[in-house]
Design an enzyme around this catalytic site. Sequence first.
Site, PDB file in Angstrom:
ATOM      1  N   GLU A  30       0.840  -1.201   0.000  1.00  0.00           N
ATOM      2  CA  GLU A  30       0.000   0.000   0.000  1.00  0.00           C
ATOM      3  C   GLU A  30       0.876   1.253   0.000  1.00  0.00           C
ATOM      4  O   GLU A  30       2.011   1.233   0.480  1.00  0.00           O
ATOM      5  CB  GLU A  30      -0.934  -0.034   1.224  1.00  0.00           C
ATOM      6  CG  GLU A  30      -1.855   1.146   1.398  1.00  0.00           C
ATOM      7  CD  GLU A  30      -2.798   1.452   0.242  1.00  0.00           C
ATOM      8  OE1 GLU A  30      -2.323   1.522  -0.905  1.00  0.00           O
ATOM      9  OE2 GLU A  30      -3.996   1.660   0.498  1.00  0.00           O
TER      10      GLU A  30
ATOM     11  N   ASP B 198      -3.824   5.495   6.241  1.00  0.00           N
ATOM     12  CA  ASP B 198      -4.442   6.693   6.823  1.00  0.00           C
ATOM     13  C   ASP B 198      -5.383   6.250   7.948  1.00  0.00           C
ATOM     14  O   ASP B 198      -4.925   5.983   9.053  1.00  0.00           O
ATOM     15  CB  ASP B 198      -5.159   7.446   5.697  1.00  0.00           C
ATOM     16  CG  ASP B 198      -5.680   8.796   6.137  1.00  0.00           C
ATOM     17  OD1 ASP B 198      -5.068   9.411   7.029  1.00  0.00           O
ATOM     18  OD2 ASP B 198      -6.693   9.252   5.587  1.00  0.00           O
ATOM     19  N   SER B 199      -6.679   6.133   7.676  1.00  0.00           N
ATOM     20  CA  SER B 199      -7.598   5.655   8.720  1.00  0.00           C
ATOM     21  C   SER B 199      -7.320   4.189   9.051  1.00  0.00           C
ATOM     22  O   SER B 199      -7.591   3.730  10.149  1.00  0.00           O
ATOM     23  CB  SER B 199      -9.051   5.802   8.266  1.00  0.00           C
ATOM     24  OG  SER B 199      -9.355   4.836   7.272  1.00  0.00           O
TER      25      SER B 199
HETATM   26  P1  IMP Z   1      -7.480   4.699   4.600  1.00  0.00           P
HETATM   27  O1  IMP Z   1      -8.466   3.626   4.279  1.00  0.00           O
HETATM   28  O2  IMP Z   1      -8.108   5.875   5.273  1.00  0.00           O
HETATM   29  O3  IMP Z   1      -6.277   4.203   5.368  1.00  0.00           O
HETATM   30  O4  IMP Z   1      -7.039   5.312   3.224  1.00  0.00           O
HETATM   31  C1  IMP Z   1      -5.924   4.938   2.538  1.00  0.00           C
HETATM   32  C2  IMP Z   1      -6.102   5.301   1.068  1.00  0.00           C
HETATM   33  O5  IMP Z   1      -6.473   6.680   0.908  1.00  0.00           O
HETATM   34  C3  IMP Z   1      -4.795   5.122   0.352  1.00  0.00           C
HETATM   35  O6  IMP Z   1      -4.887   3.970  -0.443  1.00  0.00           O
HETATM   36  C4  IMP Z   1      -4.660   6.343  -0.513  1.00  0.00           C
HETATM   37  O7  IMP Z   1      -5.045   6.037  -1.816  1.00  0.00           O
HETATM   38  C5  IMP Z   1      -5.635   7.338   0.002  1.00  0.00           C
HETATM   39  N1  IMP Z   1      -4.933   8.442   0.703  1.00  0.00           N
HETATM   40  C6  IMP Z   1      -4.924   8.653   2.024  1.00  0.00           C
HETATM   41  N2  IMP Z   1      -4.183   9.723   2.340  1.00  0.00           N
HETATM   42  C7  IMP Z   1      -3.686  10.191   1.174  1.00  0.00           C
HETATM   43  C8  IMP Z   1      -2.803  11.296   0.852  1.00  0.00           C
HETATM   44  O8  IMP Z   1      -2.310  12.046   1.705  1.00  0.00           O
HETATM   45  N3  IMP Z   1      -2.527  11.462  -0.473  1.00  0.00           N
HETATM   46  C9  IMP Z   1      -3.020  10.653  -1.433  1.00  0.00           C
HETATM   47  N4  IMP Z   1      -3.828   9.606  -1.169  1.00  0.00           N
HETATM   48  C10 IMP Z   1      -4.167   9.381   0.122  1.00  0.00           C
HETATM   49 MG    MG Z   2      -4.977   4.056  -2.510  1.00  0.00          MG
END
Ligand code: IMP
Ligand code: MG
Length: 185
Positions: free
Chosen positions: A110, A114-115
């Site tokens: 990955e 983030d979350s």
């Molecule tokens: P999560 O499910 O919130 O952990 O989101 C992760 C996904 O969101 C990653 O696969 C990224 O594609 C996208 N993402 C999260 N933060 C960023 C960022 O700062 N820049 C670009 N894409 C992000």
């Molecule tokens: Mg992504």
Amino acid sequence: MPEVEAPTRAAPMKMSPRAMISSDRIAKRVREMGDEISEVYRDIDTPLVLVVILKGATVFAADLLRSLTIPAELEFVRAASYGSGTAPGKLKLAHMVEGPMIGRHVLLIEDIIDSGRTVNAIMRRLSKLKPASLRLAALLDRPARREEEVKIDFTGFVIPDRFVIGYGLDYAGLYRELPGIYYLT
Ligand code: IMP
Ligand code: MG
């Protein structure tokens, strides 16, 4: 770095990208990660399966793959974006791995955690395919916005709470081609 225009597809916004991680630092860290991963999987008797999360992780995966000293295969998954009201853990996949994962050593790749919802949901789906092992490699870890606990086995960089672009990461589909990582202000 030349000024980049705010993408036209997104809401108009004044943004100035600032350098966060240079391409040289990324290259060095990705090589280290390749060594570390090759060492962990040194004795496996089937090629490692890299499962790359489209689209953002492709640039990282391409470099990581070439830094490995063990045989590896490539598979891809694509998460459909969360619709409003999508329950946590109910992530839909727009593309799933094609080959059998049963008994294989699987490393999910990955770009940024983030979350934590995306990787956790994909890890749950992959674990149902009965791999011999399942680990996670992430180029970036941004712990500030974590909603679910995530175990990252191989981390490139832990970054502060900034939205980042470049090296595969996009803003409204753009800026993936930048060789380094920048943050938007
Ligand atoms: P999560 O499910 O919130 O952990 O989101 C992760 C996904 O969101 C990653 O696969 C990224 O594609 C996208 N993402 C999260 N933060 C960023 C960022 O700062 N820049 C670009 N894409 C992000
Ligand atoms: Mg992504």
